[in-house]
Design a protein around this motif. Structure first.
Motif, short mmCIF file in Angstrom:
data_model
loop_
_atom_site.label_atom_id
_atom_site.label_comp_id
_atom_site.label_asym_id
_atom_site.label_seq_id
_atom_site.Cartn_x
_atom_site.Cartn_y
_atom_site.Cartn_z
N ALA A 1 30.46 42.15 41.22
CA ALA A 1 29.88 43.49 41.29
C ALA A 1 30.57 44.43 40.31
CB ALA A 1 29.99 44.02 42.71
N ALA A 2 31.88 44.32 40.20
CA ALA A 2 32.62 45.19 39.27
C ALA A 2 32.12 44.99 37.84
CB ALA A 2 34.11 44.90 39.36
N ALA A 3 31.89 43.74 37.46
CA ALA A 3 31.38 43.46 36.12
C ALA A 3 30.01 44.09 35.92
CB ALA A 3 31.34 41.95 35.89
N ASP A 4 29.15 44.00 36.93
CA ASP A 4 27.82 44.60 36.84
C ASP A 4 27.87 46.12 36.74
OD1 ASP A 4 26.57 42.15 36.87
OD2 ASP A 4 26.08 42.20 39.02
N TYR A 5 28.91 46.73 37.33
CA TYR A 5 29.08 48.18 37.27
C TYR A 5 29.75 48.63 35.97
CZ TYR A 5 27.58 49.63 41.95
OH TYR A 5 26.83 49.94 43.07
N GLY A 6 30.05 47.70 35.09
CA GLY A 6 30.61 48.06 33.80
C GLY A 6 32.12 48.04 33.69
N TYR A 7 32.79 47.51 34.72
CA TYR A 7 34.25 47.40 34.69
C TYR A 7 34.67 46.10 34.00
CZ TYR A 7 34.11 51.25 37.98
OH TYR A 7 33.87 52.47 38.56
N CYS A 8 35.96 46.03 33.69
CA CYS A 8 36.54 44.83 33.09
C CYS A 8 37.47 44.19 34.12
CB CYS A 8 37.31 45.18 31.82
SG CYS A 8 36.29 45.92 30.54
N PRO A 9 36.97 43.30 34.96
CA PRO A 9 37.80 42.69 36.00
C PRO A 9 38.66 41.56 35.45
CG PRO A 9 35.49 42.11 36.33
CD PRO A 9 35.57 42.87 35.06
N VAL A 10 39.86 41.44 36.04
CA VAL A 10 40.77 40.36 35.72
C VAL A 10 41.23 39.75 37.03
CG1 VAL A 10 42.94 39.71 34.62
CG2 VAL A 10 41.56 41.57 33.64
N LEU A 11 41.06 38.45 37.18
CA LEU A 11 41.49 37.74 38.39
C LEU A 11 42.88 37.17 38.14
CD1 LEU A 11 39.34 35.36 40.56
CD2 LEU A 11 41.71 34.81 40.01
N ILE A 12 43.81 37.48 39.04
CA ILE A 12 45.17 36.97 38.94
C ILE A 12 45.23 35.69 39.78
CG2 ILE A 12 47.61 37.52 39.15
CD1 ILE A 12 46.69 40.51 39.25
N SER B 1 35.77 28.77 42.17
CA SER B 1 35.54 30.19 41.90
C SER B 1 36.04 30.58 40.52
CB SER B 1 36.23 31.06 42.96
OG SER B 1 35.51 31.07 44.16
N LEU B 2 37.24 30.10 40.17
CA LEU B 2 37.77 30.40 38.84
C LEU B 2 36.84 29.89 37.75
CD1 LEU B 2 40.29 31.19 40.46
CD2 LEU B 2 41.67 29.92 38.81
N GLU B 3 36.31 28.69 37.95
CA GLU B 3 35.40 28.11 36.96
C GLU B 3 34.12 28.93 36.83
OE1 GLU B 3 33.20 23.83 35.98
OE2 GLU B 3 34.55 24.02 37.70
N ARG B 4 33.60 29.42 37.96
CA ARG B 4 32.37 30.22 37.92
C ARG B 4 32.60 31.57 37.24
NH1 ARG B 4 31.78 28.05 43.20
NH2 ARG B 4 32.71 29.90 44.14
N LEU B 5 33.77 32.15 37.43
CA LEU B 5 34.02 33.51 36.96
C LEU B 5 34.54 33.59 35.53
CD1 LEU B 5 35.75 34.93 40.18
CD2 LEU B 5 33.45 35.50 39.35
N GLN B 6 35.36 32.64 35.13
CA GLN B 6 36.05 32.75 33.85
C GLN B 6 35.06 32.81 32.69
OE1 GLN B 6 38.95 29.68 33.01
NE2 GLN B 6 40.06 31.04 31.63
N ASP B 7 35.24 33.85 31.86
CA ASP B 7 34.44 34.08 30.65
C ASP B 7 32.99 34.43 30.93
OD1 ASP B 7 36.70 33.54 29.10
OD2 ASP B 7 36.26 31.39 29.02
N HIS B 8 32.61 34.55 32.20
CA HIS B 8 31.27 35.00 32.56
C HIS B 8 31.32 36.46 33.03
CE1 HIS B 8 29.38 31.06 32.16
NE2 HIS B 8 30.42 30.55 32.79
N CYS B 9 32.27 36.77 33.89
CA CYS B 9 32.39 38.16 34.35
C CYS B 9 33.84 38.53 34.64
CB CYS B 9 31.52 38.42 35.58
SG CYS B 9 31.72 37.23 36.90
N SER B 10 34.79 37.70 34.22
CA SER B 10 36.19 38.01 34.50
C SER B 10 37.11 37.26 33.54
CB SER B 10 36.55 37.62 35.93
OG SER B 10 37.92 37.86 36.19
N SER C 1 35.56 37.35 49.17
CA SER C 1 35.79 38.75 48.85
C SER C 1 36.21 38.97 47.40
CB SER C 1 36.85 39.34 49.78
OG SER C 1 36.39 39.36 51.11
N ILE C 2 37.08 38.11 46.87
CA ILE C 2 37.52 38.27 45.49
C ILE C 2 36.35 38.08 44.54
CG2 ILE C 2 39.08 37.45 43.70
CD1 ILE C 2 40.58 38.75 46.00
N GLU C 3 35.63 36.99 44.70
CA GLU C 3 34.51 36.70 43.80
C GLU C 3 33.42 37.77 43.91
OE1 GLU C 3 31.44 33.07 42.67
OE2 GLU C 3 33.31 32.63 43.71
N SER C 4 33.11 38.21 45.12
CA SER C 4 32.09 39.25 45.30
C SER C 4 32.50 40.54 44.60
CB SER C 4 31.86 39.51 46.79
OG SER C 4 31.29 38.40 47.42
#
Length: 209
Positions: A154-165, A180-189, A147-150
């Motif tokens: 999607a938020a990044a694709d919609y133009g938002y600036c997501p930040v994962l805590i 998940s952190l490795e996949r997301l960091q600097d790519h979309c979060s 759920s977090i990664e999904s």
């Protein structure tokens, strides 16, 4: 840029020992080792950090949104194919749909009910965030690799600036969480820890005060 805290799937379906996806019996797909790891992290790290985050955002008048998995119908027929296949069902008024009390909504905080892993595409979250003029989304909750990664992708694709805590989220294993952190960091979060985020908020307020 306005911000919001998204508290994702902190409900009995996904985050309660012996309930929901962790219900005992032959259909439970998680080992005792996995469950022990998950609930240790949940109790001693994730929930205290989410409480700290919620208190900080509330104190500063920043939106706290609660996103949960919950169908509109009693049989959940509008769920996604994959939710049906995985047996994920939380109906209106059910125990599975209830929030974990320690991090439940307060006052008139907004609740968004989704029928997929993420809320974009099956709820009105995008329209709601536009109305609130929110562009930066701080994400916490469970599970990091679903759920977090999904939500973040999607938020990044919609133009938002997501930040994962990172220390306010959890997966069923440290490996899945870290992947998940490795996949997301600097790519979309961006990724940040709770104490650093709270410190940054305080410094910002002092600088503009």
């Amino acid at each position: 840029m306005k911000s919001a805290l998204l508290c994702i799937d902190l409900q009995h379906l996904f985050a309660a020992r012996g309930e929901g996806i962790f219900a005992s019996g032959e259909n439970c797909r998680f080992t005792k080792k996995e469950q022990d790891y998950f609930f240790e992290r949940l109790q001693h790290q994730l929930l205290p950090n989410v409480q700290k985050l919620q208190a900080t955002f509330r104190d500063k008048g920043i939106e706290v949104l609660h996103i949960r998995t919950r169908s509109k119908t009693r049989d959940g027929r509008e769920r996604t194919f994959w939710q049906k296949r995985m047996g994920l069902l939380a109906t209106p008024g059910s125990r599975e749909a209830e929030f974990i009390s320690a991090v439940a909504p307060q006052g008139d905080e907004l609740v968004i009910n989704k029928t997929g892993y993420g809320p974009f595409g099956n709820t009105n979250i995008h329209a709601l965030l536009v109305q609130l003029d929110v562009k930066q989304l701080y994400c916490c909750g469970v599970h990091t690799n679903t759920s977090i990664e999904s939500t973040i992708r999607a938020a990044a694709d919609y133009g938002y600036c997501p930040v994962l805590i990172s220390d306010a989220t959890a997966a069923i294993s440290q490996t899945q969480h870290d992947s998940s952190l490795e996949r997301l960091q600097d790519h979309c979060s961006e990724i940040i820890e709770t104490d650093k985020l709270v410190e940054d908020f305080e410094q910002h307020l002092r600088s503009v005060g």
